[in-house]
Design a protein around this motif. Sequence first.
Motif, PDB file in Angstrom:
ATOM      1  N   PHE A  38       0.799  -1.222   0.000  1.00  0.00           N
ATOM      2  CA  PHE A  38       0.000   0.000   0.000  1.00  0.00           C
ATOM      3  C   PHE A  38       0.838   1.281   0.000  1.00  0.00           C
ATOM      4  O   PHE A  38       0.567   2.191  -0.791  1.00  0.00           O
ATOM      5  CB  PHE A  38      -1.013  -0.004   1.137  1.00  0.00           C
ATOM      6  N   PRO A  39       1.865   1.410   0.847  1.00  0.00           N
ATOM      7  CA  PRO A  39       2.671   2.638   0.764  1.00  0.00           C
ATOM      8  C   PRO A  39       3.408   2.794  -0.572  1.00  0.00           C
ATOM      9  O   PRO A  39       3.476   3.897  -1.120  1.00  0.00           O
ATOM     10  CB  PRO A  39       3.676   2.489   1.914  1.00  0.00           C
ATOM     11  N   VAL A  40       3.936   1.698  -1.096  1.00  0.00           N
ATOM     12  CA  VAL A  40       4.656   1.779  -2.367  1.00  0.00           C
ATOM     13  C   VAL A  40       3.683   2.119  -3.496  1.00  0.00           C
ATOM     14  O   VAL A  40       3.992   2.932  -4.375  1.00  0.00           O
ATOM     15  CB  VAL A  40       5.436   0.476  -2.648  1.00  0.00           C
ATOM     16  N   LEU A  41       2.505   1.526  -3.463  1.00  0.00           N
ATOM     17  CA  LEU A  41       1.487   1.842  -4.467  1.00  0.00           C
ATOM     18  C   LEU A  41       1.105   3.314  -4.401  1.00  0.00           C
ATOM     19  O   LEU A  41       1.016   3.984  -5.440  1.00  0.00           O
ATOM     20  CB  LEU A  41       0.249   0.970  -4.263  1.00  0.00           C
ATOM     21  N   ALA A  42       0.894   3.835  -3.202  1.00  0.00           N
ATOM     22  CA  ALA A  42       0.530   5.248  -3.050  1.00  0.00           C
ATOM     23  C   ALA A  42       1.637   6.150  -3.606  1.00  0.00           C
ATOM     24  O   ALA A  42       1.354   7.115  -4.335  1.00  0.00           O
ATOM     25  CB  ALA A  42       0.268   5.570  -1.585  1.00  0.00           C
ATOM     26  N   ALA A  43       2.891   5.833  -3.288  1.00  0.00           N
ATOM     27  CA  ALA A  43       4.008   6.645  -3.782  1.00  0.00           C
ATOM     28  C   ALA A  43       4.083   6.601  -5.307  1.00  0.00           C
ATOM     29  O   ALA A  43       4.290   7.635  -5.964  1.00  0.00           O
ATOM     30  CB  ALA A  43       5.315   6.164  -3.165  1.00  0.00           C
ATOM     31  N   CYS A  44       3.895   5.417  -5.890  1.00  0.00           N
ATOM     32  CA  CYS A  44       3.953   5.293  -7.352  1.00  0.00           C
ATOM     33  C   CYS A  44       2.807   6.034  -8.027  1.00  0.00           C
ATOM     34  O   CYS A  44       2.998   6.654  -9.082  1.00  0.00           O
ATOM     35  CB  CYS A  44       3.951   3.823  -7.756  1.00  0.00           C
ATOM     36  N   LEU A  45       1.624   5.978  -7.441  1.00  0.00           N
ATOM     37  CA  LEU A  45       0.490   6.699  -8.019  1.00  0.00           C
ATOM     38  C   LEU A  45       0.699   8.210  -7.952  1.00  0.00           C
ATOM     39  O   LEU A  45       0.374   8.930  -8.896  1.00  0.00           O
ATOM     40  CB  LEU A  45      -0.808   6.295  -7.328  1.00  0.00           C
ATOM     41  N   VAL A  46       1.243   8.688  -6.824  1.00  0.00           N
ATOM     42  CA  VAL A  46       1.523  10.125  -6.705  1.00  0.00           C
ATOM     43  C   VAL A  46       2.570  10.536  -7.742  1.00  0.00           C
ATOM     44  O   VAL A  46       2.428  11.563  -8.414  1.00  0.00           O
ATOM     45  CB  VAL A  46       1.994  10.470  -5.274  1.00  0.00           C
ATOM     46  N   TRP A  47       3.616   9.731  -7.896  1.00  0.00           N
ATOM     47  CA  TRP A  47       4.671  10.011  -8.866  1.00  0.00           C
ATOM     48  C   TRP A  47       4.104  10.038 -10.284  1.00  0.00           C
ATOM     49  O   TRP A  47       4.403  10.932 -11.078  1.00  0.00           O
ATOM     50  CB  TRP A  47       5.777   8.982  -8.689  1.00  0.00           C
ATOM     51  N   TYR A  48       3.250   9.068 -10.625  1.00  0.00           N
ATOM     52  CA  TYR A  48       2.655   9.024 -11.960  1.00  0.00           C
ATOM     53  C   TYR A  48       1.702  10.200 -12.176  1.00  0.00           C
ATOM     54  O   TYR A  48       1.725  10.843 -13.229  1.00  0.00           O
ATOM     55  CB  TYR A  48       1.914   7.700 -12.173  1.00  0.00           C
ATOM     56  N   LEU A  49       0.868  10.483 -11.184  1.00  0.00           N
ATOM     57  CA  LEU A  49      -0.077  11.597 -11.300  1.00  0.00           C
ATOM     58  C   LEU A  49       0.665  12.925 -11.443  1.00  0.00           C
ATOM     59  O   LEU A  49       0.252  13.794 -12.220  1.00  0.00           O
ATOM     60  CB  LEU A  49      -1.014  11.626 -10.091  1.00  0.00           C
ATOM     61  N   ALA A  50       1.765  13.077 -10.726  1.00  0.00           N
ATOM     62  CA  ALA A  50       2.570  14.301 -10.857  1.00  0.00           C
ATOM     63  C   ALA A  50       3.095  14.448 -12.278  1.00  0.00           C
ATOM     64  O   ALA A  50       3.067  15.546 -12.854  1.00  0.00           O
ATOM     65  CB  ALA A  50       3.721  14.277  -9.855  1.00  0.00           C
ATOM     66  N   ALA A  79      12.183   8.105 -16.472  1.00  0.00           N
ATOM     67  CA  ALA A  79      12.246   7.839 -15.029  1.00  0.00           C
ATOM     68  C   ALA A  79      11.028   7.028 -14.577  1.00  0.00           C
ATOM     69  O   ALA A  79      11.137   6.218 -13.651  1.00  0.00           O
ATOM     70  CB  ALA A  79      12.337   9.148 -14.253  1.00  0.00           C
ATOM     71  N   GLN A  80       9.883   7.215 -15.230  1.00  0.00           N
ATOM     72  CA  GLN A  80       8.701   6.405 -14.920  1.00  0.00           C
ATOM     73  C   GLN A  80       8.977   4.929 -15.195  1.00  0.00           C
ATOM     74  O   GLN A  80       8.633   4.058 -14.400  1.00  0.00           O
ATOM     75  CB  GLN A  80       7.497   6.869 -15.744  1.00  0.00           C
ATOM     76  N   VAL A  81       9.599   4.652 -16.330  1.00  0.00           N
ATOM     77  CA  VAL A  81       9.914   3.270 -16.697  1.00  0.00           C
ATOM     78  C   VAL A  81      10.935   2.688 -15.730  1.00  0.00           C
ATOM     79  O   VAL A  81      10.788   1.553 -15.245  1.00  0.00           O
ATOM     80  CB  VAL A  81      10.431   3.200 -18.155  1.00  0.00           C
ATOM     81  N   VAL A  82      11.962   3.446 -15.416  1.00  0.00           N
ATOM     82  CA  VAL A  82      12.986   2.990 -14.473  1.00  0.00           C
ATOM     83  C   VAL A  82      12.358   2.724 -13.103  1.00  0.00           C
ATOM     84  O   VAL A  82      12.677   1.726 -12.442  1.00  0.00           O
ATOM     85  CB  VAL A  82      14.136   4.013 -14.377  1.00  0.00           C
ATOM     86  N   THR A  83      11.472   3.597 -12.681  1.00  0.00           N
ATOM     87  CA  THR A  83      10.780   3.417 -11.408  1.00  0.00           C
ATOM     88  C   THR A  83       9.990   2.112 -11.390  1.00  0.00           C
ATOM     89  O   THR A  83       9.995   1.387 -10.395  1.00  0.00           O
ATOM     90  CB  THR A  83       9.836   4.603 -11.128  1.00  0.00           C
ATOM     91  N   THR A  84       9.324   1.803 -12.489  1.00  0.00           N
ATOM     92  CA  THR A  84       8.550   0.562 -12.574  1.00  0.00           C
ATOM     93  C   THR A  84       9.441  -0.649 -12.386  1.00  0.00           C
ATOM     94  O   THR A  84       9.120  -1.557 -11.603  1.00  0.00           O
ATOM     95  CB  THR A  84       7.823   0.485 -13.930  1.00  0.00           C
ATOM     96  N   PHE A  85      10.574  -0.687 -13.063  1.00  0.00           N
ATOM     97  CA  PHE A  85      11.497  -1.808 -12.919  1.00  0.00           C
ATOM     98  C   PHE A  85      12.095  -1.857 -11.518  1.00  0.00           C
ATOM     99  O   PHE A  85      12.262  -2.937 -10.941  1.00  0.00           O
ATOM    100  CB  PHE A  85      12.607  -1.742 -13.973  1.00  0.00           C
ATOM    101  N   ALA A  86      12.414  -0.701 -10.959  1.00  0.00           N
ATOM    102  CA  ALA A  86      12.997  -0.660  -9.619  1.00  0.00           C
ATOM    103  C   ALA A  86      12.011  -1.166  -8.563  1.00  0.00           C
ATOM    104  O   ALA A  86      12.390  -1.955  -7.686  1.00  0.00           O
ATOM    105  CB  ALA A  86      13.435   0.763  -9.285  1.00  0.00           C
ATOM    106  N   VAL A  87      10.762  -0.747  -8.665  1.00  0.00           N
ATOM    107  CA  VAL A  87       9.757  -1.190  -7.700  1.00  0.00           C
ATOM    108  C   VAL A  87       9.503  -2.688  -7.851  1.00  0.00           C
ATOM    109  O   VAL A  87       9.340  -3.402  -6.848  1.00  0.00           O
ATOM    110  CB  VAL A  87       8.456  -0.369  -7.850  1.00  0.00           C
ATOM    111  N   THR A  88       9.472  -3.165  -9.074  1.00  0.00           N
ATOM    112  CA  THR A  88       9.280  -4.604  -9.299  1.00  0.00           C
ATOM    113  C   THR A  88      10.417  -5.404  -8.676  1.00  0.00           C
ATOM    114  O   THR A  88      10.186  -6.402  -7.981  1.00  0.00           O
ATOM    115  CB  THR A  88       9.174  -4.904 -10.805  1.00  0.00           C
TER     116      THR A  88
END
Length: 129
Positions: A38-50, A79-88
């Motif tokens: 949940f925290p990681v999802l919230a951070a990723c959604l905020v990052w994407y929405l920004a 950076a969005q793509v890199v973030t996706t791989f990093a979170v995975t």
Amino acid sequence: MGNDALSSETTAPPVDFGAVQASPEFQKLRKTHRSFVFPVLAACLVWYLAYVLLASYAHDFMSTQVWGSVNVAMILGLAQVVTTFAVTTWYVSYANRNLDPKAEQIRNEIEGGDFESAAGAATAEEATR
């Protein structure tokens, strides 16, 4: 024909999945999973929405040239793509360390028939209180 022998060997005992879900071990596993997701999802959604809001409303900022024809929007998009791989990668590592051993233990208890006796003992103990 060939499957008849296989199906007679693989008879599993009935499992009360409601009791499994109510067990303290499963609840702890679920809490451990949710405390990461949940925290990681919230951070990723905020990052994407920004990123989307910047792309929609901050055209001057996003079109700022960084070098050559590379602008801020392209860097943030990559950076969005890199973030996706990093979170995975982070989640797989977390699951391997914290979730999989607990899930395997619960599965082994279910498959071994040990869970029902442990759950029955816990229920009997609570009834005597």
